[in-house]
Design an enzyme around this catalytic site. Structure first.
Site, short mmCIF file in Angstrom:
data_model
loop_
_atom_site.label_atom_id
_atom_site.label_comp_id
_atom_site.label_asym_id
_atom_site.label_seq_id
_atom_site.Cartn_x
_atom_site.Cartn_y
_atom_site.Cartn_z
N THR A 178 0.83 -1.20 0.00
CA THR A 178 0.00 0.00 0.00
C THR A 178 0.86 1.25 0.00
OG1 THR A 178 -0.07 0.25 2.41
CG2 THR A 178 -1.81 -1.09 1.39
N ASP A 179 0.30 2.32 -0.55
CA ASP A 179 0.83 3.63 -0.22
C ASP A 179 0.50 3.88 1.26
OD1 ASP A 179 1.91 6.19 -0.37
OD2 ASP A 179 0.90 6.67 -2.24
N TRP A 180 1.14 4.88 1.86
CA TRP A 180 1.04 5.08 3.30
C TRP A 180 -0.38 5.49 3.69
CZ3 TRP A 180 4.96 2.91 1.91
CH2 TRP A 180 6.07 2.67 2.70
N GLY A 181 -1.04 4.60 4.43
CA GLY A 181 -2.40 4.86 4.87
C GLY A 181 -3.46 4.56 3.82
N ALA A 182 -3.11 3.78 2.80
CA ALA A 182 -4.05 3.52 1.70
C ALA A 182 -4.87 2.25 1.90
CB ALA A 182 -3.31 3.45 0.37
#
Length: 769
Positions: free
Chosen positions: A289-293
């Protein structure tokens, strides 16, 4: 989607969708169930097969994973806290000698630490059109990551592709064209991983704007992330194309994006992860994931997500519980762990790799061990990379190179260096049109990286002036400076800023344009340099008779001033070409100028409809017959080149669809079968040596009038002639057949164009399939 949908439920799902989609257009949509079925479900998640070069790594990984407890497998799938400066960490498993993983930003150099270099940005590399240089940059940049104990480099970027002219992260990618981006991402992935540092190619997929990229609150109500809505043909022919090249090169990981794709979040979208990435492209690595995705728990894992960063609240023990209650197969967790460990083995990080995060202090201003990432051997690549990404777009009266000036006048806020150079430079909570306090060498956000030093234009110019005995006057703060009428040239420096998290407020700013016009009014030899983090329109002053030369200097990294002086004084010959189209006016980009905004009835679920299909950038300008200020692929030199001798080989007659074959990384291996070869001769007709980027465009039947399908950058001495060759493979000549779900060769006449830019193509021909 917010729920996991199996194939068995597809019929009911689509029925629900058909009912919901018939709702009145003026009825506000308040539930995401309205969108179910717009992104087709693809289950189960395919297991990595260890195909091709991955065989040995998979054999080791399966043996390793077989020894793990369920909790240890789970711990591999999500980030954890660690006392270091890495962007994310995977915990160690000491009993099996697995030291964990350090993953860090970004694709243009290592962020948040010391003793590293600021490399030319992705856009700057794109403007160089130099495959060999892109690879060398990747090798030496990744070596710095390795020395610092970074296992995974969070880059390169091929999403965004540049669909939206004002998009805030276009500068991190290479180009607005999938072929150019694909060729350069291949070299970047291959180069970085050759030194044992894994790449995480991003942002997968359709992350084409920053506006509403994440969910947010509006008047106490949650607004979902923007949905990029696209058809299958456009997905394959444009946005998936460079990711396919990254997978072909062996990218160890892929970062899924914040946005929704056809109304299903990118990191839980089974069509894009299970269907396109892991099945069609044969991806052997892991999806991160992208950060917090992460927006779903077990549904995300079943949809093909393998790793969550920087941590998770929904996986952990929930994964083992899901296996116990049958919501998730144990084989899915095994595959997640296997893909992660196989990538570690594939990079040979089990042998002689620095301890994860060894050179990444959690606080640069507290006592910490000195770990030098830089190496003197990278100096030439840093400088050459900075030089080659400059694009000369105007040079009237041979204003450049400078000819023994007695007096130079320097103007503009972009000429000087920053007042301070600190950790996390250029991370702003807004996006101004310009960086008004200093020269711009990198964009903002997680792609901004730390520099060993900044060589600003004014510093480099004054060093040269000292050597030559030139006088230098400067005023870098006034918008309407005084000009000595005896000056040989006025050098004006402006910039155009862009950053993660925000889309740009425009493609020009009044203050900078006013500065240029004011100087040009007083100075007959005004030379403008623009450090631009994306497209910058110049219609306000480009035709002013006193504006004699203009350079798009992009984002050259720490050697900015040094590189510019090499070009200004003719020790280097400009060879960059635009990797995007510069319009005469911003409105020429039409609906693709601005990001999409929430509208009724989808105010809570913003929609961005990619209904232009493949017609972005030069394809759109060609289709609408719009004259650009400077077309895609354009760039001037201090010499001139003639094209001749076009030759087209007899095409290999091939079936419409590629022969069936076991999927390898990158997809069906027959996509890379060569069909036809095009060659041409280039002669340097000027007085100095130079480098030319020969560009091949193909007109595929039933497609855009021209699409880039080859380029070669060649050095040619004055008076000499060289030959360039372009090998065209099956994918290059195919269009995506939605019904057959295959790349399809078209029957008919293919047009061939070779030349200097997308609209300066002196050689034309054709062949028939």
């Amino acid at each position: 989607m917010h729920s996991n949908v199996g194939l068995a439920g597809l019929a009911g799902l689509l029925a629900t969708a058909s009912v919901c989609l018939s709702a009145p257009a003026d009825q506000n949509i308040t539930s995401d169930t309205y969108f179910y079925g717009q992104s087709p479900p693809v289950y189960p998640s395919p297991e990595g097969t260890g195909t091709g070069s991955w065989a040995a790594a998979y054999a080791k990984a399966k043996k390793f994973v077989a020894q793990l407890t369920p909790e240890e497998k789970v711990n591999l799938t999500a980030g954890t806290d660690a006392n270091n400066g890495c962007s994310g960490n995977i915990a160690a498993i000491p009993r099996l000698n697995f030291p964990g993983l350090c993953v860090s930003d970004a694709g243009n150099g290592l962020r948040g630490t010391d003793y590293v270099s600021s490399w030319p940005s992705g856009l700057h590399v794109g403007a160089s059109w130099n495959k060999a240089l892109a690879r060398q940059r990747a090798v030496q940049m990744a070596t710095e990551f390795r020395k610092k104990g970074v296992n995974v480099l969070l880059g390169p970027v091929v999403g965004p592709l540049g669909r939206v002219a004002e998009a805030g992260r276009n500068w991190e990618g290479f180009s607005n064209d999938p072929y150019l981006s694909g060729a350069l991402v291949y070299e970047t992935v291959d180069g970085a991983q050759s030194v044992g540092v894994a790449t995480c190619t991003k942002h997968y997929i359709l992350n084409e704007q920053e506006t509403n990229r994440n969910p947010g609150m509006e008047d106490g109500v949650e607004v979902a992330a923007v949905s990029s809505n696209i058809d299958d043909k456009t997905m394959h022919e444009l946005y998936l194309w460079p990711f396919q090249d990254a997978v072909l090169a062996g990218s160890a990981s892929i970062m899924c994006s914040y946005n929704r794709v056809n109304n299903s979040y990118g990191c839980q979208n089974s069509k894009t992860l299970n269907g396109l990435l892991k099945t069609e492209l044969g991806f052997q690595g892991y999806a991160m994931t992208d950060w917090g995705a992460q927006h779903a728990g077990i549904a995300g894992a079943n949809a093909g997500l393998d790793m969550v960063m920087p941590s998770t609240e929904t996986w952990g023990a929930n994964l083992t519980t899901a296996i116990s209650n049958g919501t998730m197969d144990a084989s899915r967790l095994d595959d997640m762990a296997t893909r992660i460990i196989a990538s570690w083995y594939q990079m040979n990080q089990d042998s002689d790799f620095p301890s994860p995060g060894a050179g990444m202090p959690s606080d640069m201003y507290a006592p910490h061990q000195r770990v030098i990432g830089r190496d003197a051997s990278s100096k030439q690549t840093l400088l050459r990379g900075a030089i080659e990404g400059h694009v000369l777009v105007k040079n009237n009266h041979s204003a450049l190179p400078l000819k023994s000036p007695q007096l130079l006048s320097v103007f503009g806020y972009d000429a000087k260096g920053p007042n301070a150079l600190k950790q996390n430079f250029n991370w702003l909570s807004y996006s101004p049109a310009i960086q008004e306090n200093h020269t711009l060498w990198v964009g903002g956000g997680s792609g901004a990286n730390n520099a060993a030093y900044i060589d600003a234009p004014i510093d480099a110019i004054q060093r040269q002036a000292y050597e030559d005995g030139t006088s230098v006057l400067y005023d870098i703060s006034s918008e309407d400076p005084e000009v000595d009428p005896t000056t040989d040239a006025c050098l004006v420096f402006i910039n155009s800023y862009a950053t993660e998290g925000w889309d740009r407020p425009g493609l020009a700013d009044n203050s900078s344009d006013t500065l240029v016009k004011n100087v040009a009014r007083k100075c007959a030899n005004t030379i403008v340099t623009i450090h631009n983090a994306g497209i910058r329109v110049v219609g306000e002053w480009i035709d002013h008779e006193n504006v004699t030369a203009v350079i798009f200097a992009h984002l050259p990294g720490q050697d900015s001033g040094r590189a510019l002086v090499e070009l200004l004084y003719g020790r280097a010959n400009p060879s960059g070409k635009l990797p995007y189209t510069v319009a005469k006016k911003a409105e020429d980009y039409g609906s693709l100028l601005h990001p999409s905004l929430p509208e009724t009835p989808y105010g809570l679920f913003p929609q961005s409809d990619f209904d232009e299909g493949v017609y972005i950038d030069y394809r759109a300008f060609d289709r609408a017959n719009i004259t650009a200020q400077f077309e895609f692929g354009f760039g001037l030199s201090y010499t001139s080149f003639d094209y001749s001798g076009l030759q087209i080989s007899n095409p290999k007659q091939s079936p419409q669809y590629p022969p069936s074959a076991a999927i390898q990384q990158g997809g069906n291996p027959h996509l890379w079968d060569n069909i036809v070869t095009v060659s041409a001769e280039i002669k340097n007709t000027g007085r100095v040596a130079g480098a030319e980027v020969a560009q091949l465009y193909i007109g595929i039947p039933n497609g855009p009038v021209r699409q880039l399908r080859g380029f070669e950058k060649v050095d040619v001495s004055a008076g000499e002639t060289t030959q360039v060759q372009f090998a065209l493979n099956r994918r290059d000549l195919s269009t995506w057949d939605v019904e057959a779900q295959q790349w399809s060769l078209q029957r008919g006449t293919y047009r061939v164009y070779v030349g200097r830019s997308s609209r300066d193509l002196p050689l034309t021909g054709s062949f028939t399939l």
